[in-house]
Structure formats: C-alpha cells, structure tokens
Scaffold this active site. Sequence first.
Site, PDB file in Angstrom:
ATOM      1  N   CYS A 227      -2.740  11.171   3.881  1.00  0.00           N
ATOM      2  CA  CYS A 227      -3.221  10.359   2.902  1.00  0.00           C
ATOM      3  C   CYS A 227      -3.384  11.005   1.431  1.00  0.00           C
ATOM      4  CB  CYS A 227      -4.621   9.852   2.894  1.00  0.00           C
ATOM      5  SG  CYS A 227      -5.375   9.011   4.373  1.00  0.00           S
TER       6      CYS A 227
ATOM      7  N   HIS B 256      -4.490   1.485   7.324  1.00  0.00           N
ATOM      8  CA  HIS B 256      -3.045   1.922   7.297  1.00  0.00           C
ATOM      9  C   HIS B 256      -2.341   2.379   8.189  1.00  0.00           C
ATOM     10  CE1 HIS B 256      -4.583   2.812   2.791  1.00  0.00           C
ATOM     11  NE2 HIS B 256      -3.822   1.498   2.705  1.00  0.00           N
TER      12      HIS B 256
ATOM     13  N   GLU C 285       0.947  -1.142   0.151  1.00  0.00           N
ATOM     14  CA  GLU C 285      -0.040   0.039  -0.050  1.00  0.00           C
ATOM     15  C   GLU C 285       0.683   1.228   0.043  1.00  0.00           C
ATOM     16  OE1 GLU C 285      -3.890   0.166   0.427  1.00  0.00           O
ATOM     17  OE2 GLU C 285      -3.432  -1.894  -0.329  1.00  0.00           O
TER      18      GLU C 285
HETATM   19  O1  SUG Z   1      -7.940   2.855   0.260  1.00  0.00           O
HETATM   20  N1  SUG Z   1     -10.538   4.962   0.497  1.00  0.00           N
HETATM   21  C1  SUG Z   1      -9.169   4.638   0.525  1.00  0.00           C
HETATM   22  C2  SUG Z   1      -8.482   5.731   1.489  1.00  0.00           C
HETATM   23  C3  SUG Z   1      -6.864   5.834   1.631  1.00  0.00           C
HETATM   24  C4  SUG Z   1      -6.315   6.396   2.766  1.00  0.00           C
HETATM   25  N2  SUG Z   1      -5.122   6.657   2.336  1.00  0.00           N
HETATM   26  C5  SUG Z   1      -4.116   6.511   3.578  1.00  0.00           C
HETATM   27  N3  SUG Z   1      -4.324   6.108   4.800  1.00  0.00           N
HETATM   28  N4  SUG Z   1      -2.779   6.651   3.305  1.00  0.00           N
HETATM   29  C6  SUG Z   1      -8.694   3.489   1.016  1.00  0.00           C
HETATM   30  O2  SUG Z   1      -9.360   2.869   1.579  1.00  0.00           O
HETATM   31  C7  SUG Z   1     -12.781   4.690  -0.403  1.00  0.00           C
HETATM   32  C8  SUG Z   1     -13.471   4.535  -1.707  1.00  0.00           C
HETATM   33  C9  SUG Z   1     -14.936   4.279  -1.605  1.00  0.00           C
HETATM   34  O3  SUG Z   1     -15.363   3.698  -0.746  1.00  0.00           O
HETATM   35  O4  SUG Z   1     -15.660   4.931  -2.422  1.00  0.00           O
HETATM   36  C10 SUG Z   1     -11.156   4.521  -0.631  1.00  0.00           C
HETATM   37  O5  SUG Z   1     -10.589   3.850  -1.500  1.00  0.00           O
END
Ligand code: SUG
Length: 446
Positions: free
Chosen positions: A373, A252, A176
């Site tokens: 993020c 994460h 990730e």
């Molecule tokens: O991968 N949300 C992302 C959020 C990423 C956050 N990044 C870090 N923590 N670095 C994920 O879960 C939600 C999309 C949706 O449900 O439409 C989403 O992909």
Amino acid sequence: MMNGGREFNFDGLVGPSHNYAGLSFGNVASFNSVRSASNPRQAALQGLTKMRTLASRGFAQAVLPPQCRPNFELLRNVGFTGSDADVIARAYKQAPAILSSAYSAAPMWAANAATVSPSADTDDGRVHFTVANLNSKLHRSYEHTQTERSLRAVFGDSRHFAVHAALPSTPAFGDEGAANHGRLCAAHGAQGIEIFVYGRVEFDAQAAAPRRFPARQTLEASQAVARLHGLDDSRTVYVQQNPEVIDLGVFHNDVIAVANGNVLFYHEQAFLDEAATLHALRCAMAETEATLLPIRVGSAEVSVADAVSSYLFNSQLLSKPDGRMVLVVPQECRETDAVARYLQDLVESGVVIDELLSFDLRQSMRNGGGPACLRLRVALSAAEAAAMHQGVIMTEPLYENLAAWVEKHYRDRLSPSDLADPSLALEINTALDELSGLLALPGLYA
Ligand code: SUG
C-alpha cells in the site's frame, strides 16, 4: 521494448497528522483502531526504514511527499466559518469525523495515488499516470488535487510522461489507482500485459457485487484508465474481484494478490472466476515474451481471514538482478502461524521467491496499509529515470535529512482530541515548508 527498464518504488512519506479515525468502512484494521492514539513520528520512521533498506539493497526507491493538512477548503466548503482556529474548533465540536477527514494522512498509501502504465505498454511511448479519484471515502476524495500537483512536479517532462487528472468523481468512476492494477511481463522494460481488477460494474445491474462492504473500483473506471493510457486491448485484461472476499475485508485487490515479472502470487479466492482469469492472462501474455508463473495459495494453507490480518499479499514482490525475487512482508506475517509456515515452505520450495524481508510497519498496518500500500510502482527506462525530478530519489543523505526532519517536526502521540489543537495545523505548515526545500521542489504546496 524499452531499454534498461527498472521499477522504481515511490513510497508515500507518512505525514505529521497520521491518526486513527476509523474512516474506512470495509477496511477491518481501520475500524479496529478507531479513536486510539497514533504515533506519527514512529509511523514516518518505520516507512523511511523500509525505503532506506530497499534502496541500500540496490532497488530503485523514491519518495512521494505528504499533503498539507488540515484541508481548510473542505472544512469551509461544508459550512465551518471564521478564522482557521474557529473553523477547527467548530468542526471538532459539531462534526469530529469531518475534522478527522480533513486531517487524514492517507496519501501515505501511494498505491492509491494513481494507476501507472510504463511506456512499453502505451501507444504514444510515454509513461502514463491517471490520478485516482478515491471517491468512495470522504477523507480520500480530495487527495487527487495535491497528488496531481506532486506527480506533475516529479514527472513534468511531457516528452516522456503524461499525467492525467482524476476521473470524474462520481460512483460510476470509483477509482483507487494501482491498488487494483497489476502488470505481467518478461522484464520491467519489456512490453507487458496490464490487469485491471474491479469490484463492481455500474452499468450492469446483474453483475455480482459485495453485500456487506463497498466495492471501491468500478469496471467503468478501469476501462477509462486503459483508454487514457492508450493500452492495446489484446494486452489488457479486466478481472472481477471475488465479492465474497471484499465482504471479508479485502477492500483493494492488493490485499489478496500481487504480480511481478511473470509471477502472479494470489489467493485462490481472490477472483470471481479463477480459471477464466488465468486463461485470460495466458492469452494476453501470448502477445508478449512472458509465460505466466502462477503461485496460488489455497484456503487450506492460508485462510482469507489470515491473509487479511497478516497482509501476506500486501507484500512487495521485487526482482533481484539474478532473476530471483524477494518478498517484502509486514512483520505480522511472521507472527501469524499459518502464514509463517506457508512462507517458510515457499522459500524452501525453490520456486523463484528465495528471500523474505520483513518490516515493522505497525503504525500503517493499524490503518490497513502494508508494504505494498505504501508504494507506487513506476517502471522507467534509463532515459525516463533521468528525466524525472531527481530530488525524490532515496539516497543515504536524503534518508538522513528526512529522518532528522521527522524527528524535528513530528509528534510522537496524536489522539483524536489533539486534532482540535490549532497549533497542530501550524506545525504541519512549518514542516511542509521545510520539506519542499529538502526535496528540491519549491512551490510543491503552492
Ligand atoms: O483507503 N486506510 C486506507 C488504507 C489504504 C491501503 N491501500 C492499499 N490497499 N493499497 C484506506 O482504507 C484509514 C484511515 C483512518 O481510518 O483513519 C485509511 O484510509
């Protein structure tokens, strides 16, 4: 050592299809927002405001472009046929979750784009990037193709930069990117230690693992990235995330800890073995000029639940020229009582962090994406900064151009049923064609 090192924050520009589809099991905010209407225009402007403010404060700021959507290749590969409009209509009718996945704007969370090792840490003295495969979620699993293309377009000079393709897309190598990676150092340009935080071990059935929610990062993936980057074993630390916090929504590591300079700002429950983690970090740091400064937040001060809902640790910890640090937090931190209290005490305590900056990033937060993020950290020497593509560096004129571009092309409301409208795909195409011109990156989406 490298000279004149600075940390650039590359923020993902929110794409025109930003929507709430509840695609990320284990990410509580994504689940809670499922099927509500989003506002892509506001989302993009909120992100741009953060970039502009930080750039105007003198922090090195750049932007990573959004990706082309929907992903027709994905839709056709899973059996939707006909014209583009037919493909959209059939996917919407038969498998709306797959259509949402093909329309995902998740590349906005640039912390998941890649893992980055600055040249001071690598054996060939180049900055190394490994694009993340993001293989644990369908809607993120295909991002790596365009991410690799975008990173190669920005960091194309192979004398300074090495961009590695994503690891094999299989559960053993779940990766990730920088969301599970950190660095501790005396200064951004100095040799540092790199921390890889993983959630599970593929080839050790006895290793601890979460029970409720998935662990997205494997130890095997982290080790592969460290090998590709030519990191020195003595300055590389692997740490297992506490499976209990993954089960509480910490999908994460950057939702529960952040490192900058010699500071590790973390929650006491972040790691499976806190004492062993601190010991390993100190031993590795003995190889560098830095001494660890842990800022530990106890559960009695801030519960994991409050950390997850406020995104306290998904903050950006940025070094100021005077050596002090500013913590860039989402507005939710001011609205969560225990967190607001904690932050006030922290700033008043006089320990290194002497300023808070908060931003309204609600559109992104509702999908589980806070300030950290949204950005990919890339520490660059002066020569490296000069060698990267300059058109993505955030300046006031670029901000004005991008904000006007968003106002012109983005919708202010996108509900799940709007994804069935074939004109949305055409709008996105037109918008991105224009964007590659604004960023001086012709052929970006070729
Ligand atoms: O991968 N949300 C992302 C959020 C990423 C956050 N990044 C870090 N923590 N670095 C994920 O879960 C939600 C999309 C949706 O449900 O439409 C989403 O992909």
